[in-house]
Design an enzyme around this catalytic site. Structure first.
Site, PDB file in Angstrom:
ATOM      1  N   ASP A 358       0.822  -1.211   0.000  1.00 38.43           N
ATOM      2  CA  ASP A 358       0.000   0.000   0.000  1.00 38.43           C
ATOM      3  C   ASP A 358       0.857   1.262   0.000  1.00 38.43           C
ATOM      4  OD1 ASP A 358      -2.678  -0.312  -0.330  1.00 38.43           O
ATOM      5  OD2 ASP A 358      -3.232   0.315   1.684  1.00 38.43           O
ATOM      6  N   ASP A 411      -8.890  -3.208   1.249  1.00 41.87           N
ATOM      7  CA  ASP A 411      -9.002  -2.670   2.600  1.00 41.87           C
ATOM      8  C   ASP A 411     -10.040  -3.404   3.428  1.00 41.87           C
ATOM      9  OD1 ASP A 411      -7.127  -0.700   1.955  1.00 41.87           O
ATOM     10  OD2 ASP A 411      -8.682   0.565   1.088  1.00 41.87           O
TER      11      ASP A 411
END
Length: 511
Positions: A358, A411
């Site tokens: 990320d 997520d």
């Protein structure tokens, strides 16, 4: 042969997981961000803001354009009722680099970009009597107007707004046709928190809750079935167990590391091949996967009722209900139920790899690609569409600028695998809600996602890597509690408690 087939299936599942979770980002669209290329200095320190430019032709309200305010000049009104309605006139010469031939008495002057600096144009327009300056960009995108590094005179008393090329061309054409054009210039403020963010938070938390309970219920049923095998030593049950185990895939540490590599390859492919036709292909694939996931969820739900006992073994054709979010949630729940982390070690490796993934593709990728690869893919800037379908997105309801609040599947799925693992462990060890791990890891996920949205607002809506905040909360909570309670050894390696007579315990729990 069976081992090779299972390994191939694991690799395939990791590849699918990597594609689905390739975008892991919380994002709010249509926001102008600050940058370090144009630092603030006295007289040139305005925030970059979007500007609404409603237009009137002969006192009839027409199209509304959107521009961006300059670093210099006075700030604009935030409410439409306070903004002055002024006539628009074309500059002569068009670039406004020298004194206009036409006399101005408070009109808004429309000029072309180029041949001199933005501040020079603004100085000339102000000296000629203009009330504001609209600068037509030479591209369809908006451009941030800043002061030149060597400029000293930046004391400008009229607002300057950049318009995209197509908007400027439309105004110019109307003026050349001798039409009477008027505009207002104002910049509404965004709400601190939009309802869309609240709904997204509830959707993400609710999806993980549903997926975790389904996964834990399936694991408990499998444990009861395994206990029957051990008790009866029946070939019939052995065959049943073999068929059941094929429905779930436990990933290992190698697969967790492989996820980052494959996901990175998919992300670069999405970035390089981003176009209208490629997005259409992704939409078709997503629709197929989403409908499959929705059918799986509905069949499992119906099978919970005794009058639908046989439905789990029956093919049910589910109509396409529409809605990216509905299909997305169904797909997420199905993935979390099928793909599992067997212990805390694998879950920690997977989430730590996703944590670095990320950060790299949101922030570090700017150094190589001159833009954030993750943000560009999520927004679909090069596709002419609203972005890729592997996202949950809700329109910003009370935002005057519209746009969407977005959260990537990664997520939800990646931390969801760890949350589901904690609930399976609690149920297999007969722990109560407070004495177990699920409640605290679920709270940690909710707090991590909440902190992400706080960071999103503090950063003026700039896309945030949600796993940057979620991973420390979830993994840290599970590791700390496991160490404190003395369960870390079982959590880390075995992933389930020692049970002397698991069949008796599980049956007792059901009573």
């Amino acid at each position: 042969m069976e081992i090779a087939t299972r390994r191939s299936r694991v690799v395939l599942e990791v590849a699918v997981l990597s594609l689905i979770c390739g975008v892991s980002l919380v994002f709010a669209g249509d926001i102008v961000h600050e940058d370090d290329i144009a630092p603030k200095r006295p007289g040139c320190d305005n925030n970059f803001v979007l500007v609404k430019v409603p237009t009137w032709i002969d006192d009839t309200e027409e199209e509304e354009f959107v521009g961006v305010g300059a670093r210099f000049g006075p700030t604009l009104e935030s409410k439409e009722k306070d903004a002055t309605k002024s006539r628009v006139t074309l500059s002569d010469p068009p670039d406004c680099c020298s004194t206009p031939k036409n006399k101005l008495t408070g009109e808004v002057i429309l000029v072309h970009r180029g041949n001199c600096s933005f501040t020079a144009k603004a100085h000339v327009a102000e000296a000629a009597g203009a009330s504001a300056i609209l600068i037509i960009n030479n591209q369809t995108q908006l451009f941030k107007m800043v002061c030149e590094a060597d400029e000293t005179d930046v004391d400008i008393g009229i607002p300057a707004v950049m318009l995209p090329q197509d908007a400027g061309a439309s105004l110019k054409e109307s003026l050349q046709n001798k039409l009477n054009i008027s505009v207002q210039l104002y910049s509404p403020k965004r709400p601190l928190v939009d309802v869309a963010e609240v709904f997204l938070w509830l959707m993400a938390v609710g999806t993980i809750l549903c997926a975790s309970y389904w996964s834990a219920w399936s694991a408990r049923e499998a444990a009861i079935e395994q206990d029957k095998i051990l008790k009866d030593a029946s070939d019939e049950y052995l065959n049943t167990e073999s068929s059941r185990s094929s429905a779930v895939v436990d990933i290992n540490t190698t697969s967790a590391v492989l996820f980052v590599v494959i996901a990175s390859c998919f992300l670069v492919m999405l970035y390089k091949l981003m176009s209208y036709w490629f997005i259409e292909v992704l939409v078709v694939l997503f629709a197929i996967g989403g409908v499959e996931g929705l059918q799986t969820c509905l069949v499992a739900l119906l099978s919970c009722f005794k009058w639908f006992e046989d439905s789990a073994e029956t093919f049910v054709k589910v109509p396409f209900l529409g809605g990216q979010d509905i299909l997305g949630i169904a797909l997420i729940i199905t993935v979390i139920q099928i793909i599992r982390v067997p212990n805390l070690k694998v879950g920690t490796v997977l989430l730590c790899c996703a944590f670095m993934y990320d950060i790299f593709w949101v922030f570090v990728s700017k150094w190589w690609f001159h833009e954030s690869v993750m943000i560009m893919v999520a927004r679909g800037d090069k596709s002419g569409e609203d972005g890729i379908p592997m996202l949950l997105k809700i329109p910003r309801m009370f935002d005057p600028w519209g746009g969407y609040s977005i959260i990537g599947f990664g997520d939800i799925i990646l931390p969801g695998l760890l949350v589901a693992f904690s609930l399976r462990y609690d149920w297999l060890s007969n722990k109560s809600l407070r004495a177990g791990y699920f409640l605290w890891v679920m709270i940690a996920y909710g707090l991590g996602l909440l902190i992400t949205y706080i960071a999103l607002n503090l950063m003026d809506g700039h896309g945030q890597p949600a796993l940057l905040y979620i991973v420390p909360f979830t993994v840290g909570t599970l590791l700390t509690l496991g160490k404190y309670r003395g369960d870390l050894r079982h959590l880390w390696s075995k992933g389930e408690p020692d049970r002397l007579c698991p069949h008796v315990q599980l049956q007792h729990e059901e009573q």
